[in-house]
Design an enzyme around this catalytic site. Structure first.
Site, mmCIF file in Angstrom:
data_model
loop_
_atom_site.group_PDB
_atom_site.id
_atom_site.type_symbol
_atom_site.label_atom_id
_atom_site.label_comp_id
_atom_site.label_asym_id
_atom_site.label_seq_id
_atom_site.Cartn_x
_atom_site.Cartn_y
_atom_site.Cartn_z
ATOM 1 N N GLY A 283 0.868 -1.179 0.000
ATOM 2 C CA GLY A 283 0.000 0.000 0.000
ATOM 3 C C GLY A 283 0.893 1.213 0.000
ATOM 4 N N SER B 213 5.828 -5.342 -1.259
ATOM 5 C CA SER B 213 5.805 -3.919 -1.629
ATOM 6 C C SER B 213 6.137 -3.018 -0.422
ATOM 7 C CB SER B 213 4.446 -3.608 -2.256
ATOM 8 O OG SER B 213 4.466 -2.362 -2.894
ATOM 9 N N ALA B 214 5.194 -2.253 0.111
ATOM 10 C CA ALA B 214 5.487 -1.392 1.270
ATOM 11 C C ALA B 214 5.993 -2.222 2.454
ATOM 12 C CB ALA B 214 4.243 -0.607 1.681
ATOM 13 N N HIS C 103 8.729 -3.026 -7.104
ATOM 14 C CA HIS C 103 8.093 -2.670 -8.389
ATOM 15 C C HIS C 103 9.121 -1.988 -9.296
ATOM 16 C CE1 HIS C 103 4.031 -3.381 -6.715
ATOM 17 N NE2 HIS C 103 4.422 -2.704 -5.662
ATOM 18 N N GLU D 296 8.823 -6.849 -10.357
ATOM 19 C CA GLU D 296 7.604 -7.585 -10.014
ATOM 20 C C GLU D 296 7.763 -9.040 -10.428
ATOM 21 O OE1 GLU D 296 4.409 -5.410 -11.845
ATOM 22 O OE2 GLU D 296 4.476 -3.848 -10.312
#
Lengths: 235, 235
Positions: free
Chosen positions: B87, B119-120, B156, B191
């Site tokens: 997020g 991700s985060a 990413h 990714e």
């Protein structure tokens, strides 16, 4: 003020597309104070100032780098006009805080000193820089900025690419997330667009429309030539 | 630890591409503590936890949201395993500071509690989050993070598009700017890639290579299957 999305368009020279506008805007200006603190690509203040000096030669405007002068605050106070160039918004803002320049820039621009911003130099004209695209490579004491414009900017605005397979957030998703925590209207300013602020009017200029994000509303397009000032009260 | 670039691949379901790996990694785990604080798209903690609960059903792993429990700190201490989802990295980190959870997460993971990040949730495993792609929509007290990995991540990761006419900085330019001010090695994790950390080994996994950025060196590719641990000392 002229608040531009980018300094450079694809295939063009530095500030080239803006020169006709700048020759009018800086008609009565013979010298310009340049603030190179955003350091695009990590470039030195001297190199960046040289690039700007070259760009303003056709307008016969002399360019001084703020780092070349004894007192940065005095330089701002005495400047005929100010240009804050693009690069990294966090680096720019951090340095402006270090030298306590935000209040004095705010003051002289409110009193009528012409201000040109591109990219990071445009970002800082809003209430805060929380809609920057830049990487937080330094950590400024605050993300609050000049608060000269009544809305936040997202320069280099990019529409979602319908063919993209990338899972990173689109610009539109990021701005929607911003509105989960913040109330400011955000102007998605595409490359080639700028805002001309004169007295109470804030005209969108350039050939493109801008994308307007208001909390609780669907994003929409505003055509070039329109006044952005009415968006100020709508939070 | 499993530290993944993304939760989802184009055309795939949430965590789908990682499930074979997760079924091995969580082989002896029957319940998972989920930390939904990054709120992708501004999504509620309940909705986000529900998405994760559904994804872990095939593995017969029960998922608890940290926000459902009385004490977040106790929940971390008692967790069989921890998953921090993606997020907005700033939103995630700010909340972790508010609840003073960074020290306790760091401690239990160092003591062997399995940790999954996407991700985060991967970004925060490095020394700081200064190489995030996210928008700074909130302003955490610090950008320092868990410091469980000895390098920074750029999840990413995107290669520069040679056909792009956009003037915004490429990811590679942004990371070069980071190295003007910081010394940490940065791993550009595409990714579909993840890092499996087991004891002293940090294997790059998935089908793609990763891009390695060291200050003062040209960026280069590291093939999948390689150990990233030797990069730790090279600053």
């Amino acid at each position: 003020m002229i608040v531009a999305s980018t300094s450079t368009l694809y295939g063009g020279g530095y500030l080239e597309y803006l020169l006709p506008e700048l020759s009018k805007f800086f008609e009565n200006v013979s010298s310009l104070l340049f603030i190179p603190y955003a350091r695009p690509g990590g470039m030195s203040h001297d190199d960046y100032t040289q690039r700007v000096r070259t760009a303003f030669q056709p307008l016969a405007i002399e360019v001084k780098g703020i780092h070349e002068l004894d007192s940065a605050r005095d330089a701002v106070k005495k400047a005929e006009a100010i240009f804050v160039g693009g690069g990294n918004t966090f680096v720019l803002l951090d340095r402006l805080y270090q030298e306590d320049l935000l209040p004095v820039i705010r003051e002289v621009v409110r009193s009528g000193t012409p201000y040109l911003g591109t990219s990071a130099g445009s970002n800082i004209t809003g209430p805060n820089v929380m809609t920057t695209n830049d990487m937080p490579i330094v950590d400024p004491p605050s993300l609050k900025a000049l608060d000269l414009l009544p809305f936040n900017l997202n320069p280099h605005y990019l529409d979602p690419d319908p063919d993209s397979k990338h899972q990173g957030e689109t610009r539109e998703t990021r701005i929607a997330e911003f509105h989960t925590y913040n109330e400011q209207v955000v102007i998605g300013l595409r490359e080639g667009s700028w805002i001309e602020v004169r007295d109470e009017q804030m005209l969108l200029k350039g050939s493109l429309s801008a994308r307007i994000f208001k909390p609780g509303f669907k994003a929409y397009e505003l055509e070039t030539g329109q006044d952005l000032a009415p968006l100020a009260g709508q939070q």
